[in-house]
Design a protein around this motif. Structure first.
Motif, short mmCIF file in Angstrom:
data_model
loop_
_atom_site.label_atom_id
_atom_site.label_comp_id
_atom_site.label_asym_id
_atom_site.label_seq_id
_atom_site.Cartn_x
_atom_site.Cartn_y
_atom_site.Cartn_z
N ASP A 18 0.88 -1.30 -0.45
CA ASP A 18 0.77 0.21 0.12
C ASP A 18 0.57 0.77 0.44
OD1 ASP A 18 -0.15 1.15 3.26
OD2 ASP A 18 0.02 -0.82 2.96
N ARG A 19 1.84 1.39 0.13
CA ARG A 19 2.59 2.11 0.16
C ARG A 19 3.76 2.12 -1.15
NH1 ARG A 19 4.85 2.61 6.67
NH2 ARG A 19 3.19 4.14 7.13
N LEU A 20 3.76 1.74 -1.87
CA LEU A 20 4.78 1.44 -3.21
C LEU A 20 4.74 2.48 -3.69
CD1 LEU A 20 4.64 -2.17 -4.03
CD2 LEU A 20 6.02 -1.15 -2.61
N ARG A 21 5.66 3.21 -4.63
CA ARG A 21 5.32 4.27 -5.32
C ARG A 21 4.05 3.73 -6.62
NH1 ARG A 21 10.59 7.34 -5.21
NH2 ARG A 21 11.12 5.06 -5.52
N GLU A 22 3.59 4.42 -7.81
CA GLU A 22 3.10 4.34 -8.69
C GLU A 22 3.11 3.37 -9.17
OE1 GLU A 22 -0.50 3.35 -8.98
OE2 GLU A 22 -0.95 4.79 -8.08
N ARG A 23 4.47 3.91 -9.66
CA ARG A 23 5.12 2.55 -11.20
C ARG A 23 5.09 1.20 -9.97
NH1 ARG A 23 10.16 5.31 -14.70
NH2 ARG A 23 8.70 6.18 -14.90
N ALA A 24 6.07 1.07 -9.27
CA ALA A 24 6.12 0.52 -8.78
C ALA A 24 4.86 -0.94 -8.36
CB ALA A 24 6.99 0.21 -7.48
N LEU A 25 4.29 -0.04 -8.13
CA LEU A 25 2.79 -1.10 -7.35
C LEU A 25 2.15 -1.01 -9.32
CD1 LEU A 25 0.63 -1.65 -5.76
CD2 LEU A 25 -0.25 0.76 -5.81
N ALA A 26 2.35 -0.49 -10.10
CA ALA A 26 1.51 -0.71 -11.40
C ALA A 26 2.55 -2.17 -11.89
CB ALA A 26 1.87 0.58 -12.45
N ARG A 27 4.30 -1.67 -11.38
CA ARG A 27 4.43 -3.28 -11.78
C ARG A 27 4.17 -4.79 -11.30
NH1 ARG A 27 9.35 -0.91 -12.65
NH2 ARG A 27 9.25 -0.94 -9.81
N LEU A 28 4.34 -4.15 -9.83
CA LEU A 28 3.12 -5.28 -9.27
C LEU A 28 2.26 -5.96 -9.57
CD1 LEU A 28 4.64 -6.42 -6.17
CD2 LEU A 28 1.79 -5.40 -5.65
N ARG A 29 1.51 -5.09 -9.85
CA ARG A 29 -0.37 -5.27 -10.02
C ARG A 29 -0.15 -6.09 -11.14
NH1 ARG A 29 -1.99 -0.41 -9.30
NH2 ARG A 29 -1.70 0.17 -11.45
N ARG A 30 1.14 -6.17 -12.41
CA ARG A 30 0.73 -6.57 -13.38
C ARG A 30 0.77 -7.56 -13.51
NH1 ARG A 30 4.58 -2.60 -16.68
NH2 ARG A 30 2.12 -1.05 -16.67
N ARG A 31 1.91 -7.83 -12.81
CA ARG A 31 2.66 -9.72 -12.85
C ARG A 31 2.49 -10.41 -11.75
NH1 ARG A 31 6.86 -10.01 -10.11
NH2 ARG A 31 7.35 -7.16 -9.40
N ALA A 32 1.48 -10.11 -10.50
CA ALA A 32 1.17 -10.63 -9.22
C ALA A 32 -0.01 -10.45 -9.58
CB ALA A 32 2.12 -9.92 -8.07
N VAL A 33 -1.18 -10.12 -10.00
CA VAL A 33 -2.33 -9.66 -9.81
C VAL A 33 -2.68 -10.11 -10.53
CG1 VAL A 33 -4.55 -8.61 -9.06
CG2 VAL A 33 -2.41 -7.86 -7.49
N GLY A 34 -4.12 -10.78 -11.27
CA GLY A 34 -4.72 -10.89 -12.24
C GLY A 34 -6.52 -10.38 -11.39
#
Lengths: 180, 317
Positions: B111-127
């Motif tokens: 929840d504290r990741l910066r936007e870009r890191a969060l977007a990257r994580l979403r892409r890989r780790a969440v469907g």
């Protein structure tokens, strides 16, 4: 109906006319056919079974004397046991409804607790039905039956949600839960 | 009591389509995680809260929730509209940020990741799977599935292979070149599910995945989810449909942004203690109200025993 009548006597003794009025209020149009005679038949049976006693004869200002019935210890025990018992998966809406009303009227159980318990039971039944349904073709005979069962359980669950809303708005006076 | 259940009906742990365990098929990582029984939830919320508005118009959509979703669990979140279930899903998937509390995914606080890191994580780790599919209209089914793989850095041939395997997996191999407009609602949602799986996510989050589907298409989607679960995929479904919720291992009901009930369904139909018919008290129950089912959500085991389906058959002759 015997158990419901017993439940209506938990808080205080009452006479047939009053019991009929309270039942009719809970049942709406479904209670239209109830007459005082039927209530007295039930009360007489309960009396024979030792679950109620005819307490005294009330002398009203006018009109006939009424027989007032009170719960015995055995009657009270039976109501409590009945309230604690699940109505079963196929129970009709009316039966479940009357149990909730009886819980509230008697103060021996919390209608919300009954709603929640039943919700969990039905959810588990629905889980079983759904899992079985997924293992069958929708157009097979078994699949058709399972579809009907699942739809019915779903309808019951939706109605319980409505029960939860109404009974939670209605029971600010604390949970009955324990011993009335 | 489990011994009394003769039929091991219910949850099929079978893979639906045998012989398609291809490279891009179901998430290998997921199955492995489950087998290894790695401790720690895949998804965790701690004191999670989200408010909207200010001052008098301040509304808590999610009011401070703790939630652990272990690997391989299918969790259904239900509740009336406005109970906060969609907001919860957005928070869990990093599409929205909490006002208070924490979200952990795969052991990492997100929840504290910066936007870009969060977007990257979403892409890989969440469907993600949405009610209205969210497919790109101008891309074919296969291209829709490939896209997130390409965005996550897969080579085009690898993305193509994975998309082909997944479309086969969801029964749409023959429709790979169709545009979404040429597909039925159920088919579109199956494409969306294939797309959600293409990067082998830690968790699939689905918001009313059957909300726009008829009963036959819903049946297909639920079967698909069941296969995913059997393969160890962690899955969170938000739904107002009790029948969809009932296919999960666990159902959390929300009211006003807080869990009102938490029911475990993972033993159902498996002989695991569900479906025993001796309800509280039995026919001539013990004295008193002590046998009353208590309200307490939590455990839900003792009093949560459901009814076997056989209880619905009244055989009289």
């Amino acid at each position: 109906m015997q158990d419901v009548v017993l439940a209506l006597l938990v808080k205080e003794p009452s006479h047939g006319y009053d019991l009929r009025r309270r039942l009719a209020a809970a049942l709406g149009p479904l209670g239209g056919t109830l007459n005082a005679g039927q209530i007295y038949v039930t009360l007489t049976r309960l009396e024979k079974a030792g679950l109620v006693v005819r307490e005294r004869e009330e002398t009203p200002v006018r009109g006939p004397r009424r027989k007032v019935y009170a719960l015995t210890a055995a009657g009270r025990e039976r109501v409590a046991a009945w309230l604690a018992e699940s109505p079963g998966p196929g129970a009709e809406v009316t039966a479940v409804h009357l149990k909730l009303v009886a819980a509230a009227e008697s103060g021996l159980a919390d209608p919300l607790a009954l709603v929640d318990a039943r919700r969990r039971e039905l959810l588990r039944s629905l889980a079983e039905a759904q899992r079985a349904a997924l293992a069958h073709d929708t157009d097979s005979e078994a699949g058709l039956l399972l579809e009907g069962i699942a739809l019915r359980l779903q309808a019951d669950l939706r109605w319980l949600e409505a029960c939860r809303r109404t009974w939670s708005a209605r029971t600010p006076r604390g949970r009955g839960g324990g011993d009335g | 009591m489990s011994g009394e259940r003769r039929r091991a009906t219910g949850r099929s742990r079978r893979r639906g389509a045998e012989g398609t365990p291809g490279p891009g098929g179901l998430p290998r990582a997921g199955a492995g995680r489950r087998a290894a029984g790695t401790p720690g939830p895949v998804l965790r919320a701690v004191g999670l809260a989200r408010s909207f508005g200010q001052d008098e118009s301040l509304v808590w959509a999610v009011g401070g929730m703790d939630l652990d979703v272990p690997a391989g669990q299918t969790l259904a979140v239900t509740g009336p509209s406005g109970c906060g279930k969609s907001t919860l899903l957005q928070l869990l998937g990093g599409l929205d940020r909490p006002t208070e509390g924490e979200v952990w995914l795969g052991g990492r606080r997100i929840d504290r990741l910066r936007e870009r890191a969060l977007a990257r994580l979403r892409r890989r780790a969440v469907g993600f799977v949405f009610q209205d599919f969210h497919l790109m209209d101008e891309l074919s089914a296969a291209q829709n599935v490939e896209l997130p793989a390409l965005l996550a850095g897969a080579s085009p041939p690898a993305a193509r292979r994975r998309a082909a395997a997944l479309l086969d997996r969801v029964g749409l191999a023959a429709r790979a070149r169709h545009l979404p407009a040429q597909l039925s609602g159920g088919q579109r949602q199956r494409v969306a599910i294939a797309r959600a799986l293409v990067n082998e996510p830690l968790v699939v989050l689905a918001d009313e995945p059957t909300g726009n589907l008829d009963s036959a298409a819903t049946h297909d989607i639920l079967r698909l989810f069941d296969e995913l679960r059997a393969a160890g995929q962690t899955l969170v479904l938000v739904t107002h449909d009790e029948r969809v919720a009932a296919t999960a291992d666990r159902v959390v009901s929300l009211r006003d942004g807080l869990p009102a009930d938490d029911t475990r369904l993972d033993g159902v139909g498996n002989g695991g203690g569900a479906g025993n018919l001796d309800g509280p008290g039995g026919p001539d129950g013990p004295d008193g109200v002590d046998g009353m089912p208590d309200v307490d959500g939590g455990a839900g085991r003792g009093n949560g025993a459901g009814f076997g389906l056989d209880a619905l058959l009244h055989w009289e002759d």
